[in-house]
Design an enzyme around this catalytic site. Structure first.
Site, PDB file in Angstrom:
ATOM      1  N   ASN A   1      25.401  15.068  70.134  1.00 50.88           N
ATOM      2  CA  ASN A   1      25.091  13.947  71.045  1.00 50.88           C
ATOM      3  C   ASN A   1      24.448  12.752  70.343  1.00 50.88           C
ATOM      4  O   ASN A   1      24.594  11.621  70.804  1.00 50.88           O
ATOM      5  CB  ASN A   1      24.281  14.419  72.259  1.00 50.88           C
ATOM      6  CG  ASN A   1      22.961  15.033  71.899  1.00 50.88           C
ATOM      7  OD1 ASN A   1      22.723  15.364  70.734  1.00 50.88           O
ATOM      8  ND2 ASN A   1      22.094  15.203  72.869  1.00 50.88           N
TER       9      ASN A   1
ATOM     10  N   ALA B   1      27.348  19.141  63.759  1.00 51.83           N
ATOM     11  CA  ALA B   1      28.149  19.720  64.838  1.00 51.83           C
ATOM     12  C   ALA B   1      29.633  19.562  64.523  1.00 51.83           C
ATOM     13  O   ALA B   1      30.055  18.562  63.925  1.00 51.83           O
ATOM     14  CB  ALA B   1      27.821  19.023  66.158  1.00 51.83           C
TER      15      ALA B   1
ATOM     16  N   GLY C   1      19.584  21.667  69.369  1.00 56.15           N
ATOM     17  CA  GLY C   1      20.751  22.185  70.072  1.00 56.15           C
ATOM     18  C   GLY C   1      20.313  22.993  71.273  1.00 56.15           C
ATOM     19  O   GLY C   1      19.211  22.791  71.812  1.00 56.15           O
TER      20      GLY C   1
ATOM     21  N   GLU D   1      14.263  21.851  68.334  1.00 55.97           N
ATOM     22  CA  GLU D   1      14.290  20.900  69.456  1.00 55.97           C
ATOM     23  C   GLU D   1      15.425  21.354  70.354  1.00 55.97           C
ATOM     24  O   GLU D   1      16.591  21.195  70.017  1.00 55.97           O
ATOM     25  CB  GLU D   1      14.494  19.487  68.896  1.00 55.97           C
ATOM     26  CG  GLU D   1      14.009  18.414  69.842  1.00 55.97           C
ATOM     27  CD  GLU D   1      15.158  17.830  70.604  1.00 55.97           C
ATOM     28  OE1 GLU D   1      15.412  18.325  71.732  1.00 55.97           O
ATOM     29  OE2 GLU D   1      15.809  16.907  70.092  1.00 55.97           O
ATOM     30  N   LEU D   2      15.061  21.956  71.482  1.00 56.44           N
ATOM     31  CA  LEU D   2      16.053  22.660  72.303  1.00 56.44           C
ATOM     32  C   LEU D   2      16.303  21.928  73.620  1.00 56.44           C
ATOM     33  O   LEU D   2      16.016  20.749  73.742  1.00 56.44           O
ATOM     34  CB  LEU D   2      15.580  24.104  72.516  1.00 56.44           C
ATOM     35  CG  LEU D   2      15.168  24.824  71.211  1.00 56.44           C
ATOM     36  CD1 LEU D   2      14.644  26.217  71.491  1.00 56.44           C
ATOM     37  CD2 LEU D   2      16.324  24.878  70.221  1.00 56.44           C
TER      38      LEU D   2
ATOM     39  N   CYS E   1      19.166  15.217  75.540  1.00 58.08           N
ATOM     40  CA  CYS E   1      18.254  16.292  75.958  1.00 58.08           C
ATOM     41  C   CYS E   1      17.057  15.733  76.712  1.00 58.08           C
ATOM     42  O   CYS E   1      16.326  16.490  77.342  1.00 58.08           O
ATOM     43  CB  CYS E   1      17.824  17.113  74.758  1.00 58.08           C
ATOM     44  SG  CYS E   1      17.234  16.092  73.422  1.00 58.08           S
TER      45      CYS E   1
ATOM     46  N   GLU F   1       9.384  16.195  65.756  1.00 53.66           N
ATOM     47  CA  GLU F   1      10.173  15.352  64.852  1.00 53.66           C
ATOM     48  C   GLU F   1       9.743  13.910  65.082  1.00 53.66           C
ATOM     49  O   GLU F   1       9.547  13.496  66.226  1.00 53.66           O
ATOM     50  CB  GLU F   1      11.668  15.524  65.142  1.00 53.66           C
ATOM     51  CG  GLU F   1      12.171  16.929  64.806  1.00 53.66           C
ATOM     52  CD  GLU F   1      13.678  17.060  64.936  1.00 53.66           C
ATOM     53  OE1 GLU F   1      14.276  16.371  65.771  1.00 53.66           O
ATOM     54  OE2 GLU F   1      14.250  17.851  64.172  1.00 53.66           O
TER      55      GLU F   1
END
Ligand code: ADP
Length: 541
Positions: free
Chosen positions: A212, A237, A291, A313-314, A347, A521
């Site tokens: 993304n 990705a 992801g 980072e989910l 996200c 991050e």
């Protein structure tokens, strides 16, 4: 999004699959460092469809690489196989890239290990110079990088330009920050001693990034990692490897030494093998991932075996709360950046829009008006605001969420389904009477759908907002200072935006609580993730 699509259809090629454009086993291209551009292949790939080359406008076609980058060499897969990369606006295949596996990943890790002593021995100032040149190169080639990004990912070109600037800002900022990676001298409780604290690089690191933000998610990891003296093997990705390779090409030009930054490409089916090598190889000391929560948990479990550091980072499920006293225009404007941006595929997209009853009718009217004015078009079209979704799987997920909400009693205020452009385009949609138990309130929708949930009291809004295993980002709108503090502190999220929908900047710590992740991050907090703290004591003084 673990699928490989070709020309708009889902296909699941086996490891020996070659779509006919890439090198085949036994061809002269196998494992040979290559300097070819994709130009010839692009002509071949677009010819049968007679559609114009969407990348024809590139000024510097050498940014378009079709090989992976290991130890400073551009390489094909050992077995020569490739996978297709598509333009989601048209479904047309635009490239064929190497399908690397565990063996090539292992070699990339070895190359990163070989490069580590030299890179970490450089002064922070020297590393900062290289990273500054890298950032400058990204800015200089911003138009080309933006075009590549838009063509493989689908987002409007204006958003790609903003992403390239955002991506470059991490390289610049962390290069500068490396110079301030201070240690410490602690007053000793024991005579004749000194207690010193050193900040040292972790070592060889791995990065795994999503589609993304194909550029920014890479530099948000490699910039702090490299600035601190680490080396990295990165897996982009499968949907968006071209941006990663273009960044790599610029790294090479900026003087990043061979092996310091490596890019391992692969199809969706190759991700488990590449990930397994990254998480089990003892040389790798840290894994940074952005992801899905599902894959993040898997990687974390695997990293436990060799006790690697992780930065994850989910997924998110961002609440966006509008109180009665809010500036409604500001709230509608804010949805521009946190609902419609990237067609809702971020996200930190507003996923549950909670509106207090006193303003819900007025807010709905303004939002519907705004949504109807949005231009849905391919990312390269002038003025495009909503591009296609990334792939069929993403498209199907959004339409399922829509169907579930409508079945459950939600009303369509505007939009509500596929756009007349067809393919992966959806209408910007506003739904009212959404409830917290609908699928779209419980899971990330990742699409241009704004679902409005009414509420009465502050307590109710906070309860609904926190009633999720996720905690990445939350937004709320009020003009009252006491409400601002109370709600800001009560929201369970790593990032909270008051009276804004825009929170992304390289200087601030980005990351989640609960199942949205670990670590941060961006900002000086992030570089701490990529260093080890060494306690060094001197005795007998
Ligand atoms: P999304 O659903 O947004 O595509 P994923 O978590 O599936 O999110 O993918 C994010 C990144 O993780 C991609 O680079 C993908 O290839 C990678 N990935 C997916 N599965 C695995 C795995 N088993 N091991 C390592 N990486 C993986």
């Amino acid at each position: 999004m673990n699928r490989v699509r070709m020309c708009g259809h889902l296909v699941a090629p086996g490891r020996g699959y070659s779509p006919g454009l890439g090198p085949t086993p036994g061809s002269s291209l196998i494992s040979r460092p290559e300097e070819r551009s994709l130009e010839s292949r692009l002509v071949a790939s677009t010819a049968p469809h007679a559609s114009p080359d969407p990348l024809a406008g590139l000024e510097d076609r050498r940014l378009l690489r079709d090989l992976a980058y290991l130890g400073g060499a551009w390489v094909a897969a050992d077995d020569g196989t490739t996978f297709p990369v598509d333009d989601p606006s048209s479904g047309t295949q635009i490239a064929a890239l190497p399908r690397l596996g565990a063996a090539e990943t292992r070699r990339a890790i070895e190359a990163a290990g070989d490069a580590l002593p030299g890179w970490r021995a450089m002064t922070a100032k020297q590393r900062a110079r290289v990273m500054r040149d890298w950032a400058d190169a990204m800015r200089e080639h911003s138009e080309d990088l933006s075009l590549i990004l838009t063509v493989e990912q689908g987002k409007p070109i204006a958003e790609s330009r903003a992403e390239i600037e955002y991506a470059a800002s991490f390289l610049e900022w962390f290069g500068e920050e490396a110079k301030r990676l201070y240690g410490d001298v602690i007053p000793t409780p024991i005579p004749g001693r000194r207690v010193v604290v050193l900040k040292e690089p972790v070592g060889v690191t791995a990065g795994i990034t999503p589609w993304n933000f194909p550029s920014a998610m890479i530099t948000r990891k490699c910039a702090p990692a490299l600035a601190a003296g680490n080396t990295m093997v990165l897996k982009p990705a499968e949907q968006t490897p071209l941006s990663a390779l273009a960044i790599c090409e610029l790294a090479e030009r900026a003087g990043v030494p061979p092996g310091v930054f490596n890019v391992v490409t692969g199809a969706a089916e190759d991700a488990p093998a590449i990930g397994e090598e990254m998480t089990s190889n003892p040389t790798v000391r840290m894994v940074g991932f952005t992801g899905s929560t599902e894959v993040g948990k898997l990687l974390m479990r695997r990293c436990a075996e060799t006790v690697k550091k992780v930065s994850l980072e989910l997924g998110g499920n961002a609440p966006f709360i509008i109180f009665d006293d809010a500036d409604l225009d500001a709230a509608v404007d804010a949805l521009e950046s946190c609902k419609w941006r990237n067609a809702g595929q971020t996200c930190i997209s507003a996923n549950r829009i909670l509106v207090q009853r006193g303003v819900i009718d007025e807010f709905t009217a303004r939002l519907v008006d705004h949504a109807r004015g949005l231009k849905v078009a391919g990312g390269t079209v002038d003025g495009a605001q909503i591009g296609p979704l990334i792939d069929q799987q993403g498209f199907d997920k959004v339409t399922k969420h829509l169907a579930d909400a409508i079945d459950g009693g939600a009303k369509v205020a505007t939009g509500g389904g596929p756009h007349e452009l067809g393919g992966l385009f959806l209408q910007p949609t506003v739904l009212t009477d959404v409830t917290p138990d609908m699928v779209m309130s419980c899971e990330e929708t990742f699409g241009p759908v704004a679902g409005l949930i009414p509420f009465d009291t502050e307590e109710e809004a906070i309860r609904i907002a926190n009633d999720t295993p996720f905690g990445l980002c939350a937004y709320f709108f009020t003009r009252d200072m006491a409400t601002a503090w109370r709600v800001g502190e009560a929201l369970e999220a790593g990032i909270v935006g008051l009276n804004t929908g825009f929170v992304s900047t390289e200087v601030a710590p980005f990351g989640g609580v609960k199942e949205s992740g670990l670590g941060r991050e961006g900002s000086y907090y992030a570089i701490e993730e990529w260093v080890e703290t060494k306690y060094f004591t001197f005795a007998g003084l």
